[in-house]
Scaffold this active site. Structure first.
Site, PDB file in Angstrom:
ATOM      1  N   GLY A  89      -2.637   5.015   1.213  1.00 47.71           N
ATOM      2  CA  GLY A  89      -1.452   4.353   0.694  1.00 47.71           C
ATOM      3  C   GLY A  89      -1.794   3.301  -0.348  1.00 47.71           C
ATOM      4  O   GLY A  89      -2.759   3.426  -1.088  1.00 47.71           O
ATOM      5  N   LEU A  90      -0.973   2.252  -0.400  1.00 44.51           N
ATOM      6  CA  LEU A  90      -1.140   1.157  -1.355  1.00 44.51           C
ATOM      7  C   LEU A  90      -1.120   1.670  -2.787  1.00 44.51           C
ATOM      8  O   LEU A  90      -1.903   1.242  -3.634  1.00 44.51           O
ATOM      9  CB  LEU A  90      -2.437   0.384  -1.084  1.00 44.51           C
ATOM     10  CG  LEU A  90      -2.530  -0.339   0.269  1.00 44.51           C
ATOM     11  CD1 LEU A  90      -3.892  -0.994   0.432  1.00 44.51           C
ATOM     12  CD2 LEU A  90      -1.410  -1.356   0.406  1.00 44.51           C
ATOM     13  N   CYS A  91      -0.215   2.603  -3.061  1.00 41.59           N
ATOM     14  CA  CYS A  91      -0.075   3.109  -4.426  1.00 41.59           C
ATOM     15  C   CYS A  91       1.400   3.158  -4.828  1.00 41.59           C
ATOM     16  O   CYS A  91       1.885   4.125  -5.420  1.00 41.59           O
ATOM     17  CB  CYS A  91      -0.726   4.479  -4.587  1.00 41.59           C
ATOM     18  SG  CYS A  91      -0.369   5.683  -3.297  1.00 41.59           S
ATOM     19  N   GLY A  92       2.121   2.101  -4.464  1.00 42.68           N
ATOM     20  CA  GLY A  92       3.515   1.980  -4.867  1.00 42.68           C
ATOM     21  C   GLY A  92       4.381   3.088  -4.294  1.00 42.68           C
ATOM     22  O   GLY A  92       4.219   3.511  -3.153  1.00 42.68           O
ATOM     23  N   PHE A  94       4.474   6.197  -5.256  1.00 43.47           N
ATOM     24  CA  PHE A  94       3.937   7.508  -5.639  1.00 43.47           C
ATOM     25  C   PHE A  94       4.241   8.575  -4.581  1.00 43.47           C
ATOM     26  O   PHE A  94       4.831   9.620  -4.878  1.00 43.47           O
ATOM     27  CB  PHE A  94       2.437   7.396  -5.888  1.00 43.47           C
ATOM     28  CG  PHE A  94       1.721   8.710  -5.990  1.00 43.47           C
ATOM     29  CD1 PHE A  94       1.940   9.543  -7.069  1.00 43.47           C
ATOM     30  CD2 PHE A  94       0.832   9.121  -5.006  1.00 43.47           C
ATOM     31  CE1 PHE A  94       1.278  10.761  -7.169  1.00 43.47           C
ATOM     32  CE2 PHE A  94       0.165  10.334  -5.098  1.00 43.47           C
ATOM     33  CZ  PHE A  94       0.403  11.156  -6.183  1.00 43.47           C
TER      34      PHE A  94
END
Length: 296
Positions: A89-92, A94
């Site tokens: 995760g941690l990709c907005g 997406f």
């Protein structure tokens, strides 16, 4: 009003978080360069492959001798959706955007009375799909051990899909992935891979591609060999686009998080200074009041 110790602890915590987000941003930027190069280098090959196979497919048409991968099963009752997302995760937004596009398609198909089956690629997609459509999921591809996407990874997925098609498990297969445009923009994309589809050429392109080819063996036999490779090629291109999109989205998300942390540290420092000034002022007032009382 928060006391000085609490404010110092909060400032220290936010600064630690800022270090992490900044480091993740730099790592994502380094990975993005490699992933972007891989995706962009694959595009000309995929386009040329599609052009060659498309020309063959148009010459064969809908004849009874055309491969099933080209003409389909003759019905559109069961759809296989291959939802490709990231493992981390941690990709907005997406992963959420890809899942939303697939979800809209699922709802539309269900409203039409169609049967839907789902294969997920990537842990985040599996989590998103399983919450609502767990009963439709028939398989999951774990990519957590894959450090760099290769053609072999796409071949394994393609083999799984093609085996299911040969066994009559579905009629139409679509893939969902994020098409990389730049670090700020990743476009959730739907692409049909079975039966094979090709873009229609306009009149100018047809005139430019007026060369007549003779094939040996026949077009049908060549297509039987090329179409399965075409499925693997499309899946490989989608995996590369997804990899670049993931790193671009993560870099942007971590950059935004770092900027937000900077703003939060500034706000907390101002609050800390105001609180400290207020404490000093109160202490001075108490000292002056005490001195006046003694002198009085």
């Amino acid at each position: 009003m928060a006391n000085l110790k609490d404010l110092k602890n909060r400032i220290s915590s936010v600064k630690s978080t800022r270090k992490i987000t900044k480091a993740m941003q730099m790592v994502a930027a380094a990975k993005l360069r490699r992933a972007q190069e891989a995706a962009e280098n694959a595009r000309p090959y995929a386009r040329k492959f599609d052009e060659v196979v498309g020309q063959l497919a148009r010459s064969v048409g809908d004849s009874d001798t055309a491969p099933t991968l080209l003409r389909g099963t003759g019905q559109e009752e069961t759809f296989l959706l291959i939802v490709m997302t990231s493992e981390k995760g941690l990709c907005g937004g997406f992963n959420a955007n890809i899942a939303k596009k697939a979800t809209r398609r699922i709802k539309a198909l269900k409203d039409e009375g169609k049967t839907v089956k789902i294969i997920t690629v990537g842990k985040k997609g599996r989590a998103a799909m399983r919450r609502t459509y767990g009963d439709m999921m028939i398989d999951h591809v774990d990519m957590s051990d894959v450090k760099r996407v290769g053609y072999g990874d796409a071949q394994e997925i393609a083999r799984n899909v093609l085996d299911r098609f040969d066994e009559g498990e579905f009629d139409v297969a679509n893939i969902y992935y994020g098409e990389f445009e730049n670090a700020m923009t990743q476009i959730p994309t739907e692409q049909q891979i079975i039966p094979a589809t090709f873009e229609e050429k306009d009149e100018d392109e047809k005139a430019q591609a007026g060369t007549v080819y003779e094939y040996e063996p026949s077009e049908e036999e060549i297509l039987r060999d090329l179409l399965p490779k075409g499925v693997a090629t499309q899946i490989f291109a989608a995996l590369l686009e997804n990899a670049a999109s993931e790193q671009g989205a993560r870099m942007t998300a971590m950059d935004n998080a770092t900027r937000n942390a900077d703003d939060m540290v500034d706000d907390l420092n101002r609050e800390y200074n105001r609180t400290r000034q207020s404490v000093i002022t109160n202490e001075l007032i108490e000292i002056i009041s005490g001195a006046e009382a003694l002198n009085g």
